[in-house]
Design a protein around this motif. Structure first.
Motif, mmCIF file in Angstrom:
data_model
loop_
_atom_site.group_PDB
_atom_site.id
_atom_site.type_symbol
_atom_site.label_atom_id
_atom_site.label_comp_id
_atom_site.label_asym_id
_atom_site.label_seq_id
_atom_site.Cartn_x
_atom_site.Cartn_y
_atom_site.Cartn_z
ATOM 1 N N GLN A 128 0.833 -1.199 0.000
ATOM 2 C CA GLN A 128 0.000 0.000 0.000
ATOM 3 C C GLN A 128 0.868 1.249 0.000
ATOM 4 O O GLN A 128 1.912 1.302 0.650
ATOM 5 N N ARG A 129 0.404 2.254 -0.710
ATOM 6 C CA ARG A 129 1.150 3.499 -0.866
ATOM 7 C C ARG A 129 1.351 4.185 0.486
ATOM 8 O O ARG A 129 0.408 4.355 1.252
ATOM 9 N N LEU A 130 2.609 4.557 0.762
ATOM 10 C CA LEU A 130 2.985 5.316 1.957
ATOM 11 C C LEU A 130 2.584 4.607 3.251
ATOM 12 O O LEU A 130 2.327 5.246 4.260
ATOM 13 N N ALA A 162 17.492 8.244 2.245
ATOM 14 C CA ALA A 162 17.336 8.259 0.797
ATOM 15 C C ALA A 162 17.705 6.891 0.237
ATOM 16 O O ALA A 162 18.554 6.175 0.790
ATOM 17 N N ALA A 163 17.064 6.518 -0.851
ATOM 18 C CA ALA A 163 17.360 5.235 -1.486
ATOM 19 C C ALA A 163 18.841 5.185 -1.857
ATOM 20 O O ALA A 163 19.395 6.141 -2.399
ATOM 21 N N GLY A 164 19.489 4.080 -1.532
ATOM 22 C CA GLY A 164 20.905 3.914 -1.849
ATOM 23 C C GLY A 164 21.838 4.284 -0.717
ATOM 24 O O GLY A 164 23.023 3.933 -0.755
ATOM 25 N N ALA A 165 21.333 5.001 0.299
ATOM 26 C CA ALA A 165 22.175 5.363 1.438
ATOM 27 C C ALA A 165 22.451 4.126 2.286
ATOM 28 O O ALA A 165 21.646 3.196 2.339
ATOM 29 N N GLY A 194 7.972 9.260 0.108
ATOM 30 C CA GLY A 194 7.805 8.307 -0.977
ATOM 31 C C GLY A 194 9.105 8.060 -1.726
ATOM 32 O O GLY A 194 9.827 8.995 -2.078
ATOM 33 N N GLY A 195 9.426 6.795 -1.954
ATOM 34 C CA GLY A 195 10.643 6.425 -2.668
ATOM 35 C C GLY A 195 11.858 6.250 -1.772
ATOM 36 O O GLY A 195 12.884 5.731 -2.222
ATOM 37 N N ILE A 222 9.549 2.794 0.838
ATOM 38 C CA ILE A 222 8.272 3.457 1.112
ATOM 39 C C ILE A 222 7.630 3.724 -0.244
ATOM 40 O O ILE A 222 8.064 4.605 -0.996
ATOM 41 N N THR A 223 6.635 2.938 -0.573
ATOM 42 C CA THR A 223 6.016 3.018 -1.895
ATOM 43 C C THR A 223 5.361 4.375 -2.102
ATOM 44 O O THR A 223 4.549 4.812 -1.289
ATOM 45 N N ALA A 224 5.717 5.047 -3.191
ATOM 46 C CA ALA A 224 5.181 6.390 -3.460
ATOM 47 C C ALA A 224 3.807 6.292 -4.099
ATOM 48 O O ALA A 224 3.445 5.289 -4.686
#
Length: 224
Positions: A128-130, A162-165, A194-195, A222-224
């Motif tokens: 589910q989103r967020l 953040a993604a990749g951190a 999100g993201g 965290i699905t945007a």
């Protein structure tokens, strides 16, 4: 015997309009004169006006309710952002958290965790989103939902990056989310997250405050 007049407003209106149209167009065939329908024509006009007003009012109420729900959701998201900021602030103490009605973490630390020898295993549903649905079981009984004997609940801690951190490697880097007594636990995020990646660590807690060892880090988008 069933009533020939429909009970439903929409069906009644269509039925009544058809009856009046037919009667008006066949006065002589039905043995009627125009005066026989005068009162009914006035009532028909009044009903049609009232049902139109009713439909408009209902649509307005539905629109107002949706606007209220949207406003509430935006307000909740803004509150969650503020509370996350407050929870990690060094200026906010537990009495202040209690005064505001936000979560107060059990920060009692003890070196004696020998009584709790197992760790939670966590799984995050990101469908589910967020929203993250976090399920947890004990590593010693991973096929069962029951907590270990004597355990009050599961502490959930998180760090959003953040993604990749690089993921955190210590529980000291995380912020307290909640102590839940039953799986699953729901964590909601606002659109700004999100993201990003949420990195969770879990641990069992006894009613006396004893805490068990940290779980493995559980990372989820965290699905945007």
């Amino acid at each position: 015997m069933a009533d020939y007049i429909p009970a439903n407003d929409g069906q009644f209106g269509a039925w009544a309009n058809n009856l009046m149209d037919y009667a008006s167009g066949h006065l002589a065939d039905l043995g009627l004169i125009a005066g026989d329908l005068t009162e009914l024509i006035n009532m028909q006009a009044d009903y049609n006006a009232k049902i139109t007003e009713h439909i408009t009012a209902r649509q307005t109420a539905q629109s107002a309710r949706q606007a209220k729900d949207d406003s509430r959701n935006e307000f909740k998201s803004a509150i969650r952002r503020l509370v996350r900021q407050l929870q990690v602030s060094g200026n906010v103490d537990d009495p202040q958290r209690e005064a505001m009605g936000i979560t107060v973490a059990d920060t009692i630390r003890t070196a004696n965790t020998a009584e709790i020898t197992t760790r939670p295993i966590g799984r995050v549903d990101t469908s589910q989103r967020l929203r993250h649905k976090i399920r947890f079981v004990d590593e010693a009984t991973s096929t069962k939902r029951a907590k270990p004997k004597g355990i009050m609940g599961c502490e959930i801690w998180v760090k959003v990056l953040a993604a990749g951190a690089a993921a955190p490697i210590s529980g000291d880097e995380l912020s307290f989310v909640f102590m839940d007594t039953a799986s699953p636990h729901i964590v909601e995020y606002d659109g700004n997250d999100g993201g990003k990646m949420a990195h969770y660590m879990l641990r069992w807690v006894k009613s006396g405050g004893q805490k068990g060892p940290w779980s493995e880090t559980i990372s989820a988008t965290i699905t945007a």
